[in-house]
Design a protein around this motif. Structure first.
Motif, PDB file in Angstrom:
ATOM      1  N   LEU A  41      52.836  33.776  -9.685  1.00 49.11           N
ATOM      2  CA  LEU A  41      52.892  32.446 -10.706  1.00 49.11           C
ATOM      3  C   LEU A  41      51.510  31.614 -10.371  1.00 49.11           C
ATOM      4  CD1 LEU A  41      54.806  30.657 -12.192  1.00 49.11           C
ATOM      5  CD2 LEU A  41      55.319  29.434 -10.115  1.00 49.11           C
ATOM      6  N   SER A  42      51.048  31.211 -11.706  1.00 48.19           N
ATOM      7  CA  SER A  42      49.678  30.600 -11.520  1.00 48.19           C
ATOM      8  C   SER A  42      49.779  29.415 -12.565  1.00 48.19           C
ATOM      9  CB  SER A  42      48.695  31.535 -12.152  1.00 48.19           C
ATOM     10  OG  SER A  42      48.340  32.755 -11.488  1.00 48.19           O
ATOM     11  N   ALA A  43      49.019  28.403 -12.219  1.00 53.13           N
ATOM     12  CA  ALA A  43      48.911  27.251 -13.029  1.00 53.13           C
ATOM     13  C   ALA A  43      47.457  26.867 -13.118  1.00 53.13           C
ATOM     14  CB  ALA A  43      49.685  25.992 -12.290  1.00 53.13           C
ATOM     15  N   PRO A  44      47.098  26.337 -14.280  1.00 57.29           N
ATOM     16  CA  PRO A  44      45.736  26.196 -14.342  1.00 57.29           C
ATOM     17  C   PRO A  44      45.213  24.667 -13.955  1.00 57.29           C
ATOM     18  CG  PRO A  44      46.856  25.197 -16.415  1.00 57.29           C
ATOM     19  CD  PRO A  44      47.764  26.047 -15.593  1.00 57.29           C
ATOM     20  N   VAL A  45      43.809  24.676 -13.541  1.00 59.39           N
ATOM     21  CA  VAL A  45      43.391  23.456 -12.954  1.00 59.39           C
ATOM     22  C   VAL A  45      42.136  23.306 -13.836  1.00 59.39           C
ATOM     23  CG1 VAL A  45      42.029  22.540 -10.747  1.00 59.39           C
ATOM     24  CG2 VAL A  45      43.945  24.233 -10.560  1.00 59.39           C
ATOM     25  N   PHE A  46      42.047  21.973 -14.277  1.00 57.21           N
ATOM     26  CA  PHE A  46      41.083  21.614 -15.059  1.00 57.21           C
ATOM     27  C   PHE A  46      40.045  20.465 -14.417  1.00 57.21           C
ATOM     28  CE2 PHE A  46      44.938  22.305 -17.562  1.00 57.21           C
ATOM     29  CZ  PHE A  46      44.429  23.280 -18.485  1.00 57.21           C
ATOM     30  N   ASN A  47      38.910  20.645 -14.935  1.00 58.40           N
ATOM     31  CA  ASN A  47      37.790  19.142 -14.334  1.00 58.40           C
ATOM     32  C   ASN A  47      38.072  18.140 -14.993  1.00 58.40           C
ATOM     33  OD1 ASN A  47      36.551  19.501 -16.766  1.00 58.40           O
ATOM     34  ND2 ASN A  47      34.939  20.757 -16.158  1.00 58.40           N
ATOM     35  N   ASP A  48      37.289  17.165 -14.720  1.00 57.88           N
ATOM     36  CA  ASP A  48      37.645  15.590 -15.319  1.00 57.88           C
ATOM     37  C   ASP A  48      37.186  15.691 -16.606  1.00 57.88           C
ATOM     38  OD1 ASP A  48      34.774  16.037 -15.060  1.00 57.88           O
ATOM     39  OD2 ASP A  48      34.332  13.989 -14.441  1.00 57.88           O
ATOM     40  N   GLU A  49      36.663  16.839 -17.370  1.00 60.43           N
ATOM     41  CA  GLU A  49      36.498  16.755 -18.814  1.00 60.43           C
ATOM     42  C   GLU A  49      37.426  17.294 -19.577  1.00 60.43           C
ATOM     43  OE1 GLU A  49      32.521  18.361 -19.201  1.00 60.43           O
ATOM     44  OE2 GLU A  49      31.356  16.817 -18.144  1.00 60.43           O
ATOM     45  N   GLY A  50      38.467  17.778 -18.640  1.00 61.38           N
ATOM     46  CA  GLY A  50      39.570  18.794 -19.270  1.00 61.38           C
ATOM     47  C   GLY A  50      39.223  20.262 -19.667  1.00 61.38           C
ATOM     48  N   LEU A  51      38.341  20.652 -18.990  1.00 61.21           N
ATOM     49  CA  LEU A  51      37.936  22.138 -19.015  1.00 61.21           C
ATOM     50  C   LEU A  51      38.537  22.973 -17.728  1.00 61.21           C
ATOM     51  CD1 LEU A  51      34.246  21.896 -19.431  1.00 61.21           C
ATOM     52  CD2 LEU A  51      35.914  22.132 -21.330  1.00 61.21           C
ATOM     53  N   PHE A  52      38.986  24.014 -18.294  1.00 62.76           N
ATOM     54  CA  PHE A  52      39.796  24.995 -17.335  1.00 62.76           C
ATOM     55  C   PHE A  52      38.774  25.262 -16.336  1.00 62.76           C
ATOM     56  CE2 PHE A  52      40.461  29.412 -15.984  1.00 62.76           C
ATOM     57  CZ  PHE A  52      41.816  29.177 -15.425  1.00 62.76           C
ATOM     58  N   VAL A  53      38.774  25.318 -15.004  1.00 64.24           N
ATOM     59  CA  VAL A  53      37.724  25.630 -13.979  1.00 64.24           C
ATOM     60  C   VAL A  53      38.406  26.545 -12.991  1.00 64.24           C
ATOM     61  CG1 VAL A  53      36.401  23.687 -14.288  1.00 64.24           C
ATOM     62  CG2 VAL A  53      38.436  23.645 -12.558  1.00 64.24           C
ATOM     63  N   ALA A  54      39.657  26.570 -13.054  1.00 57.71           N
ATOM     64  CA  ALA A  54      40.397  27.465 -11.941  1.00 57.71           C
ATOM     65  C   ALA A  54      41.632  27.739 -12.018  1.00 57.71           C
ATOM     66  CB  ALA A  54      40.057  26.825 -10.399  1.00 57.71           C
ATOM     67  N   ALA A  55      42.423  28.463 -11.150  1.00 56.75           N
ATOM     68  CA  ALA A  55      43.970  28.838 -11.465  1.00 56.75           C
ATOM     69  C   ALA A  55      44.320  28.783  -9.930  1.00 56.75           C
ATOM     70  CB  ALA A  55      44.379  29.956 -12.023  1.00 56.75           C
ATOM     71  N   LEU A  56      45.388  27.921  -9.827  1.00 54.84           N
ATOM     72  CA  LEU A  56      46.256  27.907  -8.408  1.00 54.84           C
ATOM     73  C   LEU A  56      47.312  28.715  -8.705  1.00 54.84           C
ATOM     74  CD1 LEU A  56      46.307  26.272  -5.958  1.00 54.84           C
ATOM     75  CD2 LEU A  56      47.907  24.673  -6.918  1.00 54.84           C
ATOM     76  N   SER A  57      47.652  29.601  -7.492  1.00 56.00           N
ATOM     77  CA  SER A  57      48.465  30.726  -7.681  1.00 56.00           C
ATOM     78  C   SER A  57      49.331  31.032  -6.310  1.00 56.00           C
ATOM     79  CB  SER A  57      47.748  31.879  -8.208  1.00 56.00           C
ATOM     80  OG  SER A  57      48.555  33.236  -8.101  1.00 56.00           O
ATOM     81  N   ILE A  58      50.400  31.648  -6.489  1.00 54.87           N
ATOM     82  CA  ILE A  58      51.377  31.819  -5.222  1.00 54.87           C
ATOM     83  C   ILE A  58      51.587  33.276  -5.595  1.00 54.87           C
ATOM     84  CG2 ILE A  58      51.845  29.704  -4.579  1.00 54.87           C
ATOM     85  CD1 ILE A  58      54.497  30.561  -6.000  1.00 54.87           C
ATOM     86  N   SER A  59      51.806  34.131  -4.696  1.00 58.14           N
ATOM     87  CA  SER A  59      52.132  35.656  -5.063  1.00 58.14           C
ATOM     88  C   SER A  59      53.020  36.060  -3.713  1.00 58.14           C
ATOM     89  CB  SER A  59      51.023  36.452  -5.165  1.00 58.14           C
ATOM     90  OG  SER A  59      50.163  36.639  -4.090  1.00 58.14           O
ATOM     91  N   GLY A  60      53.615  36.983  -3.815  1.00 60.60           N
ATOM     92  CA  GLY A  60      54.435  37.589  -2.874  1.00 60.60           C
ATOM     93  C   GLY A  60      55.380  38.846  -3.266  1.00 60.60           C
ATOM     94  N   PRO A  61      56.106  39.293  -2.639  1.00 59.56           N
ATOM     95  CA  PRO A  61      56.929  40.524  -2.880  1.00 59.56           C
ATOM     96  C   PRO A  61      58.063  39.969  -3.794  1.00 59.56           C
ATOM     97  CG  PRO A  61      57.019  40.272  -0.454  1.00 59.56           C
ATOM     98  CD  PRO A  61      56.395  39.083  -0.904  1.00 59.56           C
ATOM     99  N   ALA A  62      58.073  40.772  -4.951  1.00 62.33           N
ATOM    100  CA  ALA A  62      58.793  40.645  -6.318  1.00 62.33           C
ATOM    101  C   ALA A  62      60.320  40.208  -5.718  1.00 62.33           C
ATOM    102  CB  ALA A  62      59.076  41.576  -7.033  1.00 62.33           C
ATOM    103  N   GLU A  63      60.899  41.073  -4.695  1.00 63.00           N
ATOM    104  CA  GLU A  63      62.186  40.880  -4.078  1.00 63.00           C
ATOM    105  C   GLU A  63      62.547  39.604  -3.636  1.00 63.00           C
ATOM    106  OE1 GLU A  63      65.799  42.100  -3.428  1.00 63.00           O
ATOM    107  OE2 GLU A  63      64.353  43.084  -4.563  1.00 63.00           O
ATOM    108  N   ARG A  64      61.327  38.739  -3.060  1.00 61.32           N
ATOM    109  CA  ARG A  64      61.712  37.548  -2.489  1.00 61.32           C
ATOM    110  C   ARG A  64      61.454  36.374  -3.560  1.00 61.32           C
ATOM    111  NH1 ARG A  64      58.075  36.518   2.485  1.00 61.32           N
ATOM    112  NH2 ARG A  64      59.348  34.893   2.553  1.00 61.32           N
TER     113      ARG A  64
END
Length: 67
Positions: free
Chosen positions: A20-43
């Motif tokens: 699962l990922s969500a975007p991170v933006f700088n102070d100008e509203g530009l996309f600069v990174a993604a915050l993400s979590i991952s793991g076994p699909a079963e969990r």
């Protein structure tokens, strides 16, 4: 993903892995990174977004504000 503010992947790139990922933006509203979590699909089933989207988007929003 753009409309809901997050994207999920379930066994799309690697069988048995979910993320699962969500975007991170700088102070100008530009996309600069993604915050993400991952793991076994079963969990993280049935859908990572149903379990963690609110928390991940909140964390990405806080990180964006800190930039």
């Amino acid at each position: 993903a753009r409309d809901q503010g997050w994207a999920e992947s379930i066994s799309e790139r690697e069988v048995g892995l979910a993320s699962l990922s969500a975007p991170v933006f700088n102070d100008e509203g530009l996309f600069v990174a993604a915050l993400s979590i991952s793991g076994p699909a079963e969990r993280l089933k049935p859908h990572p977004g149903a379990l963690w989207a609110d928390h991940l988007v909140a964390a990405a929003t806080q990180l964006s504000a800190a930039l």
